[in-house]
Design a protein around this motif. Structure first.
Motif, PDB file in Angstrom:
ATOM      1  N   TYR A  34     -18.537  46.938  20.052  1.00 43.45           N
ATOM      2  CA  TYR A  34     -18.237  45.610  20.597  1.00 43.45           C
ATOM      3  C   TYR A  34     -19.456  44.696  20.492  1.00 43.45           C
ATOM      4  N   LEU A  35     -20.608  45.217  20.899  1.00 40.46           N
ATOM      5  CA  LEU A  35     -21.832  44.414  20.924  1.00 40.46           C
ATOM      6  C   LEU A  35     -22.363  44.110  19.520  1.00 40.46           C
ATOM      7  N   VAL A  36     -22.147  45.045  18.586  1.00 40.31           N
ATOM      8  CA  VAL A  36     -22.581  44.814  17.205  1.00 40.31           C
ATOM      9  C   VAL A  36     -21.654  43.818  16.500  1.00 40.31           C
ATOM     10  N   LEU A  37     -20.355  43.923  16.769  1.00 37.79           N
ATOM     11  CA  LEU A  37     -19.371  43.108  16.051  1.00 37.79           C
ATOM     12  C   LEU A  37     -19.271  41.679  16.568  1.00 37.79           C
ATOM     13  N   PHE A  38     -19.591  41.480  17.840  1.00 34.21           N
ATOM     14  CA  PHE A  38     -19.432  40.124  18.407  1.00 34.21           C
ATOM     15  C   PHE A  38     -20.219  39.060  17.639  1.00 34.21           C
ATOM     16  N   PRO A  39     -21.483  39.274  17.316  1.00 34.30           N
ATOM     17  CA  PRO A  39     -22.212  38.239  16.570  1.00 34.30           C
ATOM     18  C   PRO A  39     -21.647  37.995  15.171  1.00 34.30           C
ATOM     19  N   LEU A  40     -20.955  39.001  14.613  1.00 34.68           N
ATOM     20  CA  LEU A  40     -20.420  38.880  13.253  1.00 34.68           C
ATOM     21  C   LEU A  40     -19.049  38.212  13.221  1.00 34.68           C
ATOM     22  N   ALA A  41     -18.376  38.176  14.369  1.00 37.57           N
ATOM     23  CA  ALA A  41     -17.009  37.651  14.417  1.00 37.57           C
ATOM     24  C   ALA A  41     -17.001  36.126  14.320  1.00 37.57           C
ATOM     25  N   ASN A  42     -15.939  35.600  13.729  1.00 35.44           N
ATOM     26  CA  ASN A  42     -15.747  34.155  13.626  1.00 35.44           C
ATOM     27  C   ASN A  42     -15.174  33.667  14.954  1.00 35.44           C
ATOM     28  N   LYS A  43     -15.942  32.889  15.704  1.00 45.04           N
ATOM     29  CA  LYS A  43     -15.537  32.487  17.051  1.00 45.04           C
ATOM     30  C   LYS A  43     -14.365  31.505  17.037  1.00 45.04           C
ATOM     31  N   THR A  44     -14.281  30.693  15.998  1.00 40.52           N
ATOM     32  CA  THR A  44     -13.153  29.759  15.901  1.00 40.52           C
ATOM     33  C   THR A  44     -11.848  30.519  15.691  1.00 40.52           C
ATOM     34  N   LEU A  45     -11.865  31.485  14.771  1.00 40.01           N
ATOM     35  CA  LEU A  45     -10.678  32.307  14.551  1.00 40.01           C
ATOM     36  C   LEU A  45     -10.347  33.111  15.799  1.00 40.01           C
ATOM     37  N   LEU A  46     -11.371  33.628  16.454  1.00 38.62           N
ATOM     38  CA  LEU A  46     -11.174  34.430  17.660  1.00 38.62           C
ATOM     39  C   LEU A  46     -10.490  33.610  18.747  1.00 38.62           C
ATOM     40  N   ASN A  47     -10.907  32.367  18.900  1.00 36.64           N
ATOM     41  CA  ASN A  47     -10.287  31.495  19.893  1.00 36.64           C
ATOM     42  C   ASN A  47      -8.822  31.226  19.553  1.00 36.64           C
ATOM     43  N   SER A  48      -8.544  31.031  18.270  1.00 43.49           N
ATOM     44  CA  SER A  48      -7.161  30.771  17.843  1.00 43.49           C
ATOM     45  C   SER A  48      -6.264  31.992  18.061  1.00 43.49           C
ATOM     46  N   ILE A  49      -6.838  33.190  17.966  1.00 39.65           N
ATOM     47  CA  ILE A  49      -6.074  34.420  18.163  1.00 39.65           C
ATOM     48  C   ILE A  49      -5.829  34.685  19.648  1.00 39.65           C
ATOM     49  N   THR A  50      -6.855  34.473  20.455  1.00 43.79           N
ATOM     50  CA  THR A  50      -6.734  34.807  21.877  1.00 43.79           C
ATOM     51  C   THR A  50      -5.977  33.753  22.679  1.00 43.79           C
ATOM     52  N   ARG A  51      -5.865  32.535  22.144  1.00 48.10           N
ATOM     53  CA  ARG A  51      -5.179  31.462  22.875  1.00 48.10           C
ATOM     54  C   ARG A  51      -4.147  30.771  21.991  1.00 48.10           C
ATOM     55  N   PRO A  52      -3.179  31.510  21.469  1.00 44.01           N
ATOM     56  CA  PRO A  52      -2.166  30.890  20.607  1.00 44.01           C
ATOM     57  C   PRO A  52      -1.107  30.170  21.446  1.00 44.01           C
ATOM     58  N   ASN A  53      -0.336  29.331  20.799  1.00 42.48           N
ATOM     59  CA  ASN A  53       0.818  28.749  21.465  1.00 42.48           C
ATOM     60  C   ASN A  53       1.827  29.850  21.753  1.00 42.48           C
ATOM     61  N   LEU A  54       2.478  29.758  22.912  1.00 48.69           N
ATOM     62  CA  LEU A  54       3.433  30.789  23.319  1.00 48.69           C
ATOM     63  C   LEU A  54       4.861  30.286  23.135  1.00 48.69           C
ATOM     64  N   PRO A  55       5.750  31.124  22.596  1.00 47.57           N
ATOM     65  CA  PRO A  55       7.132  30.696  22.385  1.00 47.57           C
ATOM     66  C   PRO A  55       7.912  30.614  23.696  1.00 47.57           C
ATOM     67  N   ARG A  56       8.987  29.900  23.665  1.00 46.85           N
ATOM     68  CA  ARG A  56       9.852  29.742  24.841  1.00 46.85           C
ATOM     69  C   ARG A  56      10.332  31.095  25.355  1.00 46.85           C
ATOM     70  N   GLU A  57      10.553  32.035  24.417  1.00 47.17           N
ATOM     71  CA  GLU A  57      11.061  33.362  24.806  1.00 47.17           C
ATOM     72  C   GLU A  57      10.109  34.096  25.752  1.00 47.17           C
ATOM     73  N   TYR A  58       8.809  33.844  25.614  1.00 51.47           N
ATOM     74  CA  TYR A  58       7.846  34.490  26.508  1.00 51.47           C
ATOM     75  C   TYR A  58       8.090  34.050  27.949  1.00 51.47           C
ATOM     76  N   PHE A  59       8.307  32.770  28.154  1.00 53.11           N
ATOM     77  CA  PHE A  59       8.490  32.254  29.504  1.00 53.11           C
ATOM     78  C   PHE A  59       9.843  32.658  30.086  1.00 53.11           C
ATOM     79  N   ILE A  60      10.836  32.819  29.213  1.00 50.31           N
ATOM     80  CA  ILE A  60      12.130  33.336  29.668  1.00 50.31           C
ATOM     81  C   ILE A  60      11.973  34.759  30.179  1.00 50.31           C
ATOM     82  N   ALA A  61      11.216  35.582  29.432  1.00 47.46           N
ATOM     83  CA  ALA A  61      10.973  36.961  29.843  1.00 47.46           C
ATOM     84  C   ALA A  61      10.151  37.010  31.129  1.00 47.46           C
ATOM     85  N   LEU A  62       9.172  36.136  31.241  1.00 51.83           N
ATOM     86  CA  LEU A  62       8.349  36.078  32.449  1.00 51.83           C
ATOM     87  C   LEU A  62       9.201  35.706  33.658  1.00 51.83           C
TER      88      LEU A  62
END
Length: 327
Positions: A174-202
């Motif tokens: 984790y500590l070795v890979l973090f500096p190598l990871a693309n933070k912009t891509l990481l943000n897009s992966i961890t905070r994507p838009n959620l579909p309506r179906e997710y909120f229906i299930a919730l």
């Protein structure tokens, strides 16, 4: 392993059904190892679907080449690898007549895995991605930005930022890979838009959730994609005063189960296998586990959920009366 693989033909990498970040990153990394060390291009195959928004974003943004099972001719691949799953676990669609040559996983060892040619199973590791990362490291294979992002996100999500079942190797990677990871891509992966179906299930989960003291059981009813069951189990176990959660959802002809716990005295993998004993398949480890019951018609869901809930409460020795989460 590399010596044996080099003397054979095409390579197939199989991940578990409805692949999660750990299986996706592991497959991407193993494919990279074969490409660099053997100059061989492996095919990554999956069954089911990728429904969770984060997983979809990961596969798309990191350009992970995935081939659906219906397009695979298994006879064309003399080398078959199973990643983040094992033969006979019920969470992969590898045909019974196809032998897995290489099995790499971080879940408890299954008896059926013992006969495979190369078996590297480390239940003390938090992720399979960490194991493959170590393969790359000892082989001196460089890790590019996209692969580093995939491996880092796999460890991040699977261990919840090293807070859940992370071992020393996971922390080191984790500590070795973090500096190598693309933070912009990481943000897009961890905070994507959620579909309506997710909120229906919730909404369904909250409306049909029952508290039994420190235990919560939630029925999502019919779901549009199976991963939402585990996704909401991750969310509901954060409810104040809750220690263990069972989520259930009906997808296609399957009843999907997911268990999450914060208790070190409970082994979620053992617990869920007891719940589905004789009726389904399941797997997992200390704090997280999943399973399913096949061939469930819509009219059978309610009765089956009642049986599973009763088994769940009995195994945990819970006698508290149910209390609706949302009055």
């Amino acid at each position: 392993m590399l010596t044996w693989v080099s003397g054979r033909g095409r390579i197939l990498i199989v991940v578990h059904d409805n692949p999660d970040p750990d299986s996706l990153a592991s497959a991407m990394a193993l494919r990279h190892l074969f490409a660099v060390r053997l100059n061989r291009e492996a095919v990554i195959a999956f069954s089911g679907m990728i429904g969770r928004s984060e997983n979809l974003a990961m596969a798309k943004l990191l350009q992970i080449p995935l081939t659906p099972f219906p397009l695979i001719d298994f006879k064309a691949f003399p080398v078959v690898c199973l990643l983040d799953t094992q033969p006979g676990t019920g969470n992969n669609s590898l045909p019974l007549d196809v032998r897995a040559d290489i099995v790499i996983d971080h879940h408890p060892m299954r008896e059926s895995s013992a006969s495979c040619r190369w078996v590297d199973i480390r239940p003390n590791y938090g992720t399979t991605a960490t194991i493959i990362y170590e393969y790359l490291k000892v082989q001196g294979v460089s890790v590019g930005t996209k692969l580093a992002t995939a491996l880092f996100y796999a460890i991040k999500s699977e261990t919840q930022d090293l807070g859940r079942e992370a071992a020393r190797p996971d922390r080191d990677a984790y500590l070795v890979l973090f500096p190598l990871a693309n933070k912009t891509l990481l943000n897009s992966i961890t905070r994507p838009n959620l579909p309506r179906e997710y909120f229906i299930a919730l909404h369904s989960a909250l409306e049909h959730a029952s508290l039994y003291g420190k235990v919560l059981v939630a029925s999502l009813d019919g779901v549009q994609f199976p991963e939402v069951v585990s996704e909401l189990a991750d969310l509901l176990v954060r409810l104040e005063g809750t220690e263990t959660v069972l989520c259930l959802g009906h997808y296609s002809q399957e009843l999907v189960l997911s268990i999450r716990t914060t208790s070190e005295e409970i082994n979620a993998g053992e617990l869920i296998r007891k719940l589905v004993a004789g009726i389904g398949t399941a797997g997992g480890h200390g704090m997280m586990a999943g399973g399913k019951v096949d061939n469930v018609a819509p009219g059978q869901v309610g009765e089956l959920e009642t049986v599973l809930t009763q088994r769940f409460l009995a195994e945990l020795d819970v006698t508290d009366p149910p209390l609706a989460l949302v009055p």
